[in-house]
Design a protein around this motif. Structure first.
Motif, PDB file in Angstrom:
ATOM      1  N   GLU A 415      70.455  27.249  16.361  1.00 16.14           N
ATOM      2  CA  GLU A 415      70.327  25.791  16.330  1.00 16.14           C
ATOM      3  C   GLU A 415      70.990  25.089  17.516  1.00 16.14           C
ATOM      4  O   GLU A 415      72.087  25.486  17.935  1.00 16.14           O
ATOM      5  CB  GLU A 415      70.970  25.234  15.047  1.00 16.14           C
ATOM      6  CG  GLU A 415      70.187  25.523  13.788  1.00 16.14           C
ATOM      7  CD  GLU A 415      70.882  24.942  12.555  1.00 16.14           C
ATOM      8  OE1 GLU A 415      72.132  24.929  12.536  1.00 16.14           O
ATOM      9  OE2 GLU A 415      70.184  24.517  11.637  1.00 16.14           O
ATOM     10  N   VAL A 428      67.417  21.352  16.517  1.00 14.81           N
ATOM     11  CA  VAL A 428      66.173  22.069  16.851  1.00 14.81           C
ATOM     12  C   VAL A 428      66.476  23.549  17.082  1.00 14.81           C
ATOM     13  O   VAL A 428      67.627  23.940  17.311  1.00 14.81           O
ATOM     14  CB  VAL A 428      65.500  21.484  18.121  1.00 14.81           C
ATOM     15  CG1 VAL A 428      65.140  20.025  17.925  1.00 14.81           C
ATOM     16  CG2 VAL A 428      66.400  21.669  19.341  1.00 14.81           C
ATOM     17  N   THR A 429      65.453  24.334  17.052  1.00 21.87           N
ATOM     18  CA  THR A 429      65.608  25.776  17.317  1.00 21.87           C
ATOM     19  C   THR A 429      65.688  25.982  18.826  1.00 21.87           C
ATOM     20  O   THR A 429      65.244  25.117  19.602  1.00 21.87           O
ATOM     21  CB  THR A 429      64.401  26.551  16.782  1.00 21.87           C
ATOM     22  OG1 THR A 429      63.236  26.077  17.472  1.00 21.87           O
ATOM     23  CG2 THR A 429      64.237  26.353  15.280  1.00 21.87           C
ATOM     24  N   GLU A 431      63.831  27.795  20.579  1.00 24.45           N
ATOM     25  CA  GLU A 431      62.453  27.797  21.103  1.00 24.45           C
ATOM     26  C   GLU A 431      61.966  26.355  21.319  1.00 24.45           C
ATOM     27  O   GLU A 431      61.392  26.030  22.351  1.00 24.45           O
ATOM     28  CB  GLU A 431      61.496  28.502  20.121  1.00 24.45           C
ATOM     29  CG  GLU A 431      61.769  29.990  19.939  1.00 24.45           C
ATOM     30  CD  GLU A 431      62.997  30.283  19.081  1.00 24.45           C
ATOM     31  OE1 GLU A 431      63.343  29.432  18.225  1.00 24.45           O
ATOM     32  OE2 GLU A 431      63.651  31.326  19.285  1.00 24.45           O
ATOM     33  N   LYS A 432      62.246  25.511  20.347  1.00 27.03           N
ATOM     34  CA  LYS A 432      61.817  24.123  20.452  1.00 27.03           C
ATOM     35  C   LYS A 432      62.553  23.436  21.611  1.00 27.03           C
ATOM     36  O   LYS A 432      61.959  22.643  22.359  1.00 27.03           O
ATOM     37  CB  LYS A 432      62.126  23.392  19.117  1.00 27.03           C
ATOM     38  CG  LYS A 432      61.795  21.924  19.105  1.00 27.03           C
ATOM     39  CD  LYS A 432      60.307  21.673  19.113  1.00 27.03           C
ATOM     40  CE  LYS A 432      59.982  20.186  19.114  1.00 27.03           C
ATOM     41  NZ  LYS A 432      58.560  19.932  19.366  1.00 27.03           N
ATOM     42  N   GLU A 435      61.041  24.326  24.831  1.00 29.16           N
ATOM     43  CA  GLU A 435      59.787  23.575  24.990  1.00 29.16           C
ATOM     44  C   GLU A 435      60.075  22.140  25.433  1.00 29.16           C
ATOM     45  O   GLU A 435      59.445  21.615  26.359  1.00 29.16           O
ATOM     46  CB  GLU A 435      59.094  23.566  23.622  1.00 29.16           C
ATOM     47  CG  GLU A 435      57.661  23.118  23.616  1.00 29.16           C
ATOM     48  CD  GLU A 435      57.150  23.055  22.167  1.00 29.16           C
ATOM     49  OE1 GLU A 435      56.655  21.992  21.791  1.00 29.16           O
ATOM     50  OE2 GLU A 435      57.291  24.058  21.432  1.00 29.16           O
ATOM     51  N   LEU A 436      61.054  21.536  24.795  1.00 34.60           N
ATOM     52  CA  LEU A 436      61.417  20.154  25.135  1.00 34.60           C
ATOM     53  C   LEU A 436      61.944  20.055  26.564  1.00 34.60           C
ATOM     54  O   LEU A 436      61.596  19.142  27.310  1.00 34.60           O
ATOM     55  CB  LEU A 436      62.487  19.631  24.168  1.00 34.60           C
ATOM     56  CG  LEU A 436      62.039  19.312  22.743  1.00 34.60           C
ATOM     57  CD1 LEU A 436      63.252  19.136  21.832  1.00 34.60           C
ATOM     58  CD2 LEU A 436      61.195  18.033  22.744  1.00 34.60           C
TER      59      LEU A 436
END
Lengths: 442, 180
Positions: A415, A428-429, A431-432, A435-436
């Motif tokens: 996290e 968020v994870t 991975e997220k 991406e962000l």
């Protein structure tokens, strides 16, 4: 009869409330783990009032550190000096402190204060400080009373007409054993242990024969100095009474250049040291706070909420986020510099209000207005210290970039906490987050 | 008072554990207050629970200007008022005009808790219009001043004092009738 009504809360309600408190505690612990754990030393140094008290501790720490220096060529065994100092129950001394800061290339800033310090191992610390009066002479600046026994700290800032009364236990609660720093500032100790020195030979100070020691090792610096800045210059001198084997004078000069190329320097001289002076317990009792003085807001633990408040204040004061929030030592300059360039309504109003004030008064007013921003900066620095992988994108992300990552840090392996451009906060994870962050302007 | 200030001082500095002390100290009074306002123990406990949930969330933002007990009583009164309004809306009729089962003088729950006499009182309180009941309970049970209640209810102090007088008169009348 109405007063006789008395119900008992049910076991079920007890469980519900206690479960909620436990959940809040767990959450708080998780958050706390990413909060900067404010070293009391750092707290002291951040306070314009308590900063003064450090000189007294510097001299003790310096002498403690000397225990690791070898016996001098002229015969004074510094271990012997340490042993004598350790037997001293109280001492009084005077300190002159001058700080020259450059908050911008054309904005030199000087702060000068002189103080009298009484330190007792049994009762605590008392500092009476004065600062130059613009009309000539000196005027009361601040009084500090720290009671080891009562675990309280009372500070009265006369120039600001403010006061603060704090319990030292608070620091113990939040920092575990860091309270020990109060009487044994390991930061200085370690610095002195590591330094190289030279013997200055014998001379006379106020009719007393002394032996001097000097180091210019940049590692030998008190926490007053900012270790992360470049070109550190240090000049520390200590004179010890040849007869009593006790220090009589301590001088420290240090300077360095911050990330924006501004030079910061300070000089403090501890003199008129009287060892094992008589004193009374009453001397450590703080006086009544004068009428009209307000409570000084003491910096609290900095968390996500204070960070968001700081970012909000950036928008109000500067119309945008600060480009850099990683330089806590240069925070004052950064804020003042950004304020000077700003044309937001809040900034213009404040500029109007501070017209006609002296440079120092202006700086104080802007610092007061920017207080949440200081907390934001300390929060970020805390994240760095705690290795929480923080990243800040104030250079490219603006308040209009609602969905862009403005600030993030690691909460756990799975996290990250993210504050977005519109100051929403989400977990968020990884991975997220990747991406962000991939979508951020370069 | 000083103890409360200390509790709040610690609470504001993130020491959430003090909430346990605050809860233990005031829980019975708050449940009683809420139950007297709502005439329903279960709803009363919900109200107290909600107050503490909000309290937990207010850590580091809380500023105690009066007494801690007074603050919590105000929170309970506000939540109870909201709950009462929600009931009114839900039922489509004035709750106070209805005769809720739990406000019944024979309500075994109240009998078991309060005994005969106080159970009658509880029933009588349940018959009062909510605003009057609130003034009476807050003033007599929680010791809140009329001025404070007026601020809470957003009415004048005269209105509050009027509600208090009407409430007392009705209560006396009902209790005399019942107990006789």
């Amino acid at each position: 009869m109405i007063k006789k009504l008395q119900l008992k809360a049910s076991a079920e309600l007890d469980k519900r409330v206690h479960d909620d408190i436990s959940a809040a505690l767990t959450k708080s612990e998780q958050t706390k783990s990413v909060q900067p754990q404010p070293n009391i030393w750092r707290t002291i140094m951040k306070s314009p009032i308590t900063k003064l008290a450090t000189a007294a501790i510097v001299i003790i720490a310096c002498v403690i550190g000397l225990s690791l220096w070898r016996t001098t060529s002229s015969g004074i065994a510094l271990a012997d000096v340490l042993a004598r100092v350790e037997q001293v129950k109280a001492f009084r001394c005077k300190v002159s402190f001058t700080m020259n800061d450059q908050i911008a290339p054309d904005k030199p800033y000087q702060f000068e204060v002189r103080s009298t310090i009484l330190l007792s191992r049994e009762y605590g610390l008392k500092v009476n400080a004065e600062t130059p009066d613009p009309n000539g002479g000196w005027m009361p600046y601040a009084e500090t009373y720290i009671s080891d026994e009562k675990k309280t700290c009372v500070e009265i800032a006369h120039t600001k007409k403010k006061y603060v009364r704090e319990e030292l236990d608070y620091y113990a609660e939040t920092q575990g054993d860091q309270e020990e720093d109060w009487s044994d500032p390991g930061t200085i100790l370690k610095a002195i242990i590591a330094c190289k020195y030279e013997n200055l030979g014998r001379s006379t100070i106020d009719g007393v024969e002394v032996e001097g020691f000097r180091t210019t090792d940049p590692n030998c610096r008190s926490p007053v100095s900012e270790s992360r800045w470049s070109n550190p210059q240090v000049d520390v001198k200590l004179w010890v009474d040849v007869k009593t084997r006790l220090p009589v004078r301590f001088e420290e000069f240090s300077s360095s250049v911050d990330e924006r190329g501004n030079t910061h320097s300070q000089r403090q001289v501890v003199h008129d040291v009287e060892w094992d002076v008589p004193f009374t317990a009453a001397e450590f009792e703080p006086p009544p706070v004068p009428d009209g003085y307000e409570v000084l807001d003491v910096p609290r633990l900095n968390d996500e909420e204070t960070a968001i408040q700081g970012l909000k204040r950036c928008i109000e004061l500067f119309g945008n986020y600060l480009e850099n929030i990683s330089d806590d030592a240069g925070a004052k300059g950064i804020i003042f510099f950004a304020f000077e360039k700003s044309e937001t309504s809040t900034a213009l109003r404040l500029k109007e209000e501070i017209k006609g004030l002296t440079g120092e008064e202006k700086l104080d007013r802007v610092s007061d207005a920017g207080e949440p921003i200081f907390r934001l900066i300390w929060f970020y620095v805390g994240l760095v210290q705690d290795k929480k992988e923080p990243a800040y994108y104030g250079k490219t992300v603006t308040p209009k970039d609602a969905d862009k990552v403005l600030l993030r840090w690691k909460v756990s392996d799975s996290e990250y906490r993210v504050i977005f451009g519109d100051l929403r906060a989400e977990t968020v994870t990884p991975e997220k987050l990747a991406e962000l962050e991939a979508g951020l302007p370069k | 008072m000083l103890e409360d200030k200390l509790l709040i001082w610690k609470f504001n500095r993130g020491n959430l554990n003090v909430l346990r002390g605050i809860y233990e100290k005031y829980k019975d009074d708050l449940v009683t207050l809420a139950a007297a306002l709502l005439n329903d123990v279960s709803s009363a406990e919900d109200v107290v629970h909600e107050v503490f949930v909000s309290f937990i969330e207010s850590s580091r933002k809380f500023r105690l200007t009066g007494t801690l007990k007074g603050y919590l009583a105000t929170c309970v009164a506000n939540n109870a008022r909201n709950k009462n309004k929600a009931r009114r809306t839900h039922r489509g009729i004035a709750f106070d005009q209805a005769s809720p089962a739990k406000a019944d003088s024979n309500n075994p729950e109240f009998h078991a808790i309060f005994g005969e006499e106080l159970s009658q009182l509880s029933w009588a309180l349940g018959q009062l219009p909510y605003e009057q009941r609130e003034v009476l309970i807050l003033h007599t049970y929680s010791g809140m001043r009329f001025k404070t209640i007026a601020q809470q209810q957003s009415v004048s102090i005269n209105t509050v004092q009027g509600r208090y007088r009407y409430a007392l008169d009705k209560l006396r009348s009902m209790l005399n009738g019942e107990i006789k």
